[in-house]
Design an enzyme around this catalytic site. Structure first.
Site, PDB file in Angstrom:
ATOM      1  N   GLU A 280      21.065  12.635  59.397  1.00  0.00           N
ATOM      2  CA  GLU A 280      20.627  11.956  60.617  1.00  0.00           C
ATOM      3  C   GLU A 280      21.546  10.770  60.952  1.00  0.00           C
ATOM      4  O   GLU A 280      21.836  10.510  62.118  1.00  0.00           O
ATOM      5  CB  GLU A 280      19.167  11.497  60.452  1.00  0.00           C
ATOM      6  CG  GLU A 280      18.561  10.992  61.742  1.00  0.00           C
ATOM      7  CD  GLU A 280      17.033  10.987  61.736  1.00  0.00           C
ATOM      8  OE1 GLU A 280      16.424  11.616  60.857  1.00  0.00           O
ATOM      9  OE2 GLU A 280      16.458  10.352  62.629  1.00  0.00           O
ATOM     10  N   GLU A 283      24.715  12.130  62.401  1.00  0.00           N
ATOM     11  CA  GLU A 283      24.440  12.558  63.768  1.00  0.00           C
ATOM     12  C   GLU A 283      24.421  11.337  64.692  1.00  0.00           C
ATOM     13  O   GLU A 283      24.987  11.356  65.786  1.00  0.00           O
ATOM     14  CB  GLU A 283      23.073  13.261  63.792  1.00  0.00           C
ATOM     15  CG  GLU A 283      22.722  13.890  65.119  1.00  0.00           C
ATOM     16  CD  GLU A 283      21.307  14.478  65.124  1.00  0.00           C
ATOM     17  OE1 GLU A 283      20.541  14.231  64.165  1.00  0.00           O
ATOM     18  OE2 GLU A 283      20.982  15.182  66.085  1.00  0.00           O
ATOM     19  N   CYS A 300      11.185  13.316  62.077  1.00  0.00           N
ATOM     20  CA  CYS A 300      10.485  13.672  60.828  1.00  0.00           C
ATOM     21  C   CYS A 300       9.010  13.902  61.080  1.00  0.00           C
ATOM     22  O   CYS A 300       8.342  14.542  60.272  1.00  0.00           O
ATOM     23  CB  CYS A 300      10.584  12.595  59.766  1.00  0.00           C
ATOM     24  SG  CYS A 300      11.990  11.568  59.885  1.00  0.00           S
ATOM     25  N   SER A 320      16.499  13.772  67.069  1.00  0.00           N
ATOM     26  CA  SER A 320      17.509  14.186  66.095  1.00  0.00           C
ATOM     27  C   SER A 320      17.328  15.674  65.831  1.00  0.00           C
ATOM     28  O   SER A 320      16.215  16.172  65.739  1.00  0.00           O
ATOM     29  CB  SER A 320      17.317  13.406  64.801  1.00  0.00           C
ATOM     30  OG  SER A 320      17.924  14.093  63.738  1.00  0.00           O
ATOM     31  N   LYS A 359       1.786  18.389  59.518  1.00  0.00           N
ATOM     32  CA  LYS A 359       2.755  19.136  58.707  1.00  0.00           C
ATOM     33  C   LYS A 359       2.317  20.586  58.538  1.00  0.00           C
ATOM     34  O   LYS A 359       3.143  21.469  58.349  1.00  0.00           O
ATOM     35  CB  LYS A 359       2.930  18.470  57.338  1.00  0.00           C
ATOM     36  CG  LYS A 359       3.700  17.168  57.380  1.00  0.00           C
ATOM     37  CD  LYS A 359       5.204  17.390  57.524  1.00  0.00           C
ATOM     38  CE  LYS A 359       5.917  16.097  57.847  1.00  0.00           C
ATOM     39  NZ  LYS A 359       7.297  16.325  58.280  1.00  0.00           N
ATOM     40  N   GLU A 362       3.603  22.128  61.572  1.00  0.00           N
ATOM     41  CA  GLU A 362       5.067  22.212  61.528  1.00  0.00           C
ATOM     42  C   GLU A 362       5.519  23.415  60.689  1.00  0.00           C
ATOM     43  O   GLU A 362       6.399  24.171  61.106  1.00  0.00           O
ATOM     44  CB  GLU A 362       5.646  20.925  60.940  1.00  0.00           C
ATOM     45  CG  GLU A 362       7.168  20.882  60.948  1.00  0.00           C
ATOM     46  CD  GLU A 362       7.735  19.640  60.259  1.00  0.00           C
ATOM     47  OE1 GLU A 362       7.291  19.305  59.140  1.00  0.00           O
ATOM     48  OE2 GLU A 362       8.623  19.002  60.841  1.00  0.00           O
ATOM     49  N   GLU A 367      10.311  28.499  64.487  1.00  0.00           N
ATOM     50  CA  GLU A 367      11.699  28.209  64.076  1.00  0.00           C
ATOM     51  C   GLU A 367      11.863  28.206  62.569  1.00  0.00           C
ATOM     52  O   GLU A 367      12.971  28.354  62.059  1.00  0.00           O
ATOM     53  CB  GLU A 367      12.147  26.832  64.514  1.00  0.00           C
ATOM     54  CG  GLU A 367      12.003  26.259  65.855  1.00  0.00           C
ATOM     55  CD  GLU A 367      10.663  25.873  66.366  1.00  0.00           C
ATOM     56  OE1 GLU A 367       9.697  26.655  66.238  1.00  0.00           O
ATOM     57  OE2 GLU A 367      10.564  24.795  66.957  1.00  0.00           O
ATOM     58  N   CYS A 504       3.182   7.290  57.657  1.00  0.00           N
ATOM     59  CA  CYS A 504       2.546   8.363  56.877  1.00  0.00           C
ATOM     60  C   CYS A 504       1.493   7.847  55.896  1.00  0.00           C
ATOM     61  O   CYS A 504       0.569   8.573  55.559  1.00  0.00           O
ATOM     62  CB  CYS A 504       3.599   9.145  56.123  1.00  0.00           C
ATOM     63  SG  CYS A 504       4.932   9.703  57.185  1.00  0.00           S
TER      64      CYS A 504
END
Lengths: 678, 168
Positions: A280, A283, A300, A320, A359, A362, A367, A504
């Site tokens: 990251e 990037e 994230c 990102s 999560k 996710e 993907e 978190c």
């Protein structure tokens, strides 16, 4: 108000020190007045009536919505009040599905606790529970309306704190329910799966969806190699389930417990957090050099990612492209462990232990599924791991600590602080400063990224350039920041967003808490972890460097892109059919969909739609083309937008639309000819 | 084109109310006047236009009994079941109409979308008990037979209209 002002609570003088309501003042007097609907982080609602107190001269008043004034004489425990509280709880229980022993919230349920506290041993009213179907459509949250007490906490946290508003009150009187719009299932609406509703719900009406049974199943399967990854925030909260203080680190016991349960390898998500920092940051440096897609947003947090996809499609490319540490771990560990052990990819099962409900969503994103195998097979929350440890009969506190497995168990402090709001920014700064200046720094802490505020701005000067960062937690705050960026009121190079207030550590998968102090203690625990580790910068992690040389190759290179990066696209908020305006009855229908969102409307969608309908009429295409209006394609900056078949046309004009319809028609005709020839 | 006209009308209504979320109820009233009910996709549309969540709009639309999310028949029959009408056996009226129109409590609109049958708690026409209202027309001192006749008249009138349209 005067400095010496006080009022009397149960015959004791209590000073008024800026409290907004009687409830806070009474709590200051060390009296735990019961309530379901009052939370300091939410607006005052006054629905549950459990905090009623007697004020001399005023009678019975709800403490949560009564401002304190000097010389009030407050009684919190008169006979009337005690009776009334009991009746309220009895009435709630009479409306409640009384399935306490099998409820997910059992032992942490506030209704259960209150019934016990008030000594309710029988319910004098007939049970009115209606047996409404449970909504378990969402991968993250289960909604059981039979357990709802209508306190509205979930409704307010979703709209006030997260600015999403996926659920709200509907219907009236005895039929009132908290439901998603139009009574749809939760997975069909704009819910971002953050689960804050489930965290704040006092009962079992909203709970994180459990995957414990599936995990036991793979653990008992001898053909599977089951691999655990533990997120940073889990280690400072798991102990709470076993009576330990919030913030106490239990990494050693957790590793031991996971092995005792039957996991074959125990790894740390902080390892791939270190990897995220490297990818990251590079990037970020590239974007700064090219001056494109600035600010860079962190990616994230899957609730935040879904939020951007739904509400701010114009910013999806600012996210990102790095996968979250959880998904990096899944892809990487399956690839490497399969090569090392010779096992098939589907026989390596990755189970993540996360503080988070999003999560779960996710891990199920398309993907991250390859050939029908998910990169991360199961996601369990801190709560669920607690239940597994209990079920296995392990005495968690007495377990001999063990260490994680290598190499994916080795991390630096930078990977651990991901568990807090501000952590990702700090970890990236620890990398970027050294990378840009080319000098090793002695110190590693950037305390300006830390703090309790939901929006924190950081200015930093690096290699002769000023950088402006923002760390944000809570999606309502994120919306504020995005609006400012959009209107040009604010400029940032890098924006970190965590959907849950505090990051978190305050996730919905963590042990249930309502007092913000618990979260603060966990945060402290995370930074202590960082300080206790020998290494603090991701670039110093020898196993990460080894991974690049032996496997990944270049940072941001081909292999890294394949395994560690992804892409995002705009997403509809609500699964719906458009407004049909003209429908063909022909067999081969060409679907034309005109976006009627605000952006497109202002750019002339109305005229375009009218023109298209006239065009269809004059060209006599009525039996071949169906036209409908959609409320938003979420591509507002490119309006007016229409869709012909699968093709999306931006900045559409009648000419472009007519051409696309014609092309589509030729295609359909072509297909037909081919079909008839066969 | 009729759908488009209505749809444009929705835009007009939202704009007239300044895209203001505090004007939600007047917006819903005006939209319902246009469509005779509140279609789901229009509610979502209104929500995005005034900047509130669809769940909240749904909440408001389901809270007030004057709003309906189901299409209503062309003729909206409301049988009064207030105290005065009730003692004058208004439920007999209601039951007779239910039977005639082949409706049940959970199905209040006929398949041909001609009639919707509901009860209301008081029309304020207690002197005319038992009373009912068909669209804007009030009928008083009814018997089940008389109520059936009123329905028959409407059905006949509709059939004539249809024939006229065909002749044209």
């Amino acid at each position: 108000m005067n400095e010496n002002d006080f009022l009397i609570v149960d015959n004791k003088e209590i000073p008024i020190e800026g409290e907004q309501n009687l409830l806070e003042l009474i709590r200051k007097a060390k009296i735990d007045l019961p309530t379901f609907c009052y939370h300091s982080e939410l607006s005052v609602y006054g629905a549950c009536r459990l905090c009623m107190v007697y004020v001399e001269g005023m009678g019975l008043v709800p403490a949560c919505s009564t401002p304190p004034s000097p010389s009030m004489n407050v009684k919190t425990n008169t006979e009337d009040i005690r009776k009334m509280r009991k009746i309220i709880v009895e009435l709630l229980l009479a409306n409640h599905s009384q399935s306490c022993p099998t409820c997910q919230k059992s032992t942490t349920c506030q209704l259960q606790a209150l019934a016990r506290r008030l000594g309710i041993t029988e319910i004098r009213f007939k049970n009115q529970s209606k047996n409404i179907p449970v909504d378990d459509s969402s991968p993250s949250i289960v909604r059981d309306p039979n357990k709802c007490v209508l306190c509205g906490d979930c409704v307010r946290i979703c709209s006030e704190v997260q600015s999403v508003g996926a659920i709200d009150f509907a219907h009236r009187g005895a039929n009132t329910m908290v439901i998603p719009s139009f009574g749809k299932d939760l997975d069909k609406v704009e819910c971002v799966n953050c689960g804050q509703c489930a965290r704040i719900c006092p009962t079992g009406a909203l709970t994180p969806k459990s995957e414990v049974d599936e995990v036991w199943k793979v653990i008992h399967d001898p053909n599977k190699m089951v691999v655990a990854q533990i997120a940073p925030a889990v280690r400072v909260a798991l102990g709470e389930i076993f009576g330990m203080e919030p913030g106490v680190t239990t990494t050693g016991q957790t590793a031991a417990a996971l092995r005792a349960i039957g996991f074959n390898r125990v790894f740390d998500t902080s390892f791939t957090a270190d990897l995220t920092v490297i990818e990251e940051s590079n990037e970020f440096i590239k974007r700064i050099q090219k001056n494109e897609f600035i600010p860079q947003f962190t990616s994230c947090c899957p609730a935040w990612v879904k939020f951007v996809e739904q509400y701010y499609p114009e910013f999806v490319h600012n996210l990102s492209s790095c996968r979250s540490p959880q998904q990096m771990f899944g892809a990487l560990s399956k690839e490497i462990l399969a090569a090392q052990t010779g096992k098939k990819r589907e026989d390596i099962v990755v189970v993540s232990i996360m503080p988070c409900t999003a999560k779960k969503f996710e891990a199920k994103r398309p993907e991250f599924i390859h050939d029908g195998v998910r990169d991360v097979d199961h996601v369990i929350t801190t709560q669920e791991l607690g239940r597994m440890i209990e079920e296995a009969g392990l005495n968690f506190r007495e377990l001999d600590p063990e260490s994680f497995n290598l190499p994916f168990g080795f991390k630096t402090g930078a990977g651990v602080i991901f568990g807090n709001s501000g952590g990702v920014s700090e970890a990236v700064l620890r990398y970027v400063t050294e990378k840009l200046t080319g000098e090793k720094r002695e110190s590693y802490e950037f305390t300006s990224t830390r703090g309790e505020n939901g929006i924190r701005e950081i200015k930093i000067s690096l290699a002769g350039k000023e950088f402006s960062l923002a760390t944000v937690s809570g999606l309502g705050n994120a919306r504020q920041v995005l609006e400012k960026i959009k209107s040009g009121q604010a400029f940032y190079d890098f924006v970190e967003v965590m959907a849950c207030p505090g990051g978190c550590v305050g996730g919905a998968g963590q042990p249930v808490f309502t007092n913000p102090v618990v979260r603060q203690k966990r945060t402290k625990g995370i930074y202590e972890n960082d300080r206790m580790l020998e290494l603090h910068k991701s670039q110093d992690n020898p196993y990460i460097n080894e991974l690049y040389t032996s496997f990944l190759g270049e940072v941001g290179g081909h292999k890294a892109h394949e395994l560690l990066h992804t892409g995002y696209k705009s997403r509809k908020r609500i699964a719906d059919e458009g407004m049909s305006l003209s429908s063909s009855d022909g067999e081969q229908t060409i679907e034309v969909n005109v976006c009627f969102g605000t952006g497109c409307f202002l750019k002339g969608a109305q005229k375009l739609l009218r023109d298209i309908l006239v065009h269809i009429d004059t060209e006599q295409l009525g039996d071949k083309v169906s036209v409908s209006a959609s409320f938003c394609f979420e591509m507002c900056e490119k309006g007016p937008v229409i869709r012909v078949g699968d093709k999306v046309i931006e900045g559409c004009t009648l000419e472009k639309a007519a051409l696309a319809i014609e092309e589509e028609r030729q295609k359909v005709l072509g297909d037909k000819t081919v079909n008839s020839m066969q | 084109m009729e759908t488009l006209r209505k749809f444009e009308k929705v835009w007009e209504i939202i704009d007239q109310n300044g895209r203001d979320s505090s004007r939600l109820i007047p917006i819903l009233q005006a939209v319902q006047a246009e469509y005779r009910y509140l279609p789901e996709e229009i509610l979502t549309f209104i929500a995005t236009s005034v900047g509130i969540s669809p769940a909240r709009v749904f909440g408001v639309a389901t809270f007030y009994s004057l709003f309906t999310l189901k299409p209503k028949g062309k003729y909206h029959i409301r049988v009064c079941n207030g105290t005065a009408c009730h003692v004058k056996r208004s439920m007999d009226l209601h039951n007779a109409l239910q039977k005639k129109l082949n409706l049940r409590d959970e199905k209040d609109t006929t398949d041909d979308m001609l009639f919707t049958l509901e009860t209301v708690n008081c029309l304020g026409a207690c002197g005319l008990a038992p009373a009912m209202v068909v669209n804007e027309e009030v009928y008083g001192q009814l018997t089940p037979e008389r109520a059936n006749e009123i329905i028959d008249d409407i059905i006949n009138a509709e059939a004539h209209n249809e024939q006229d349209t065909h002749r044209l």
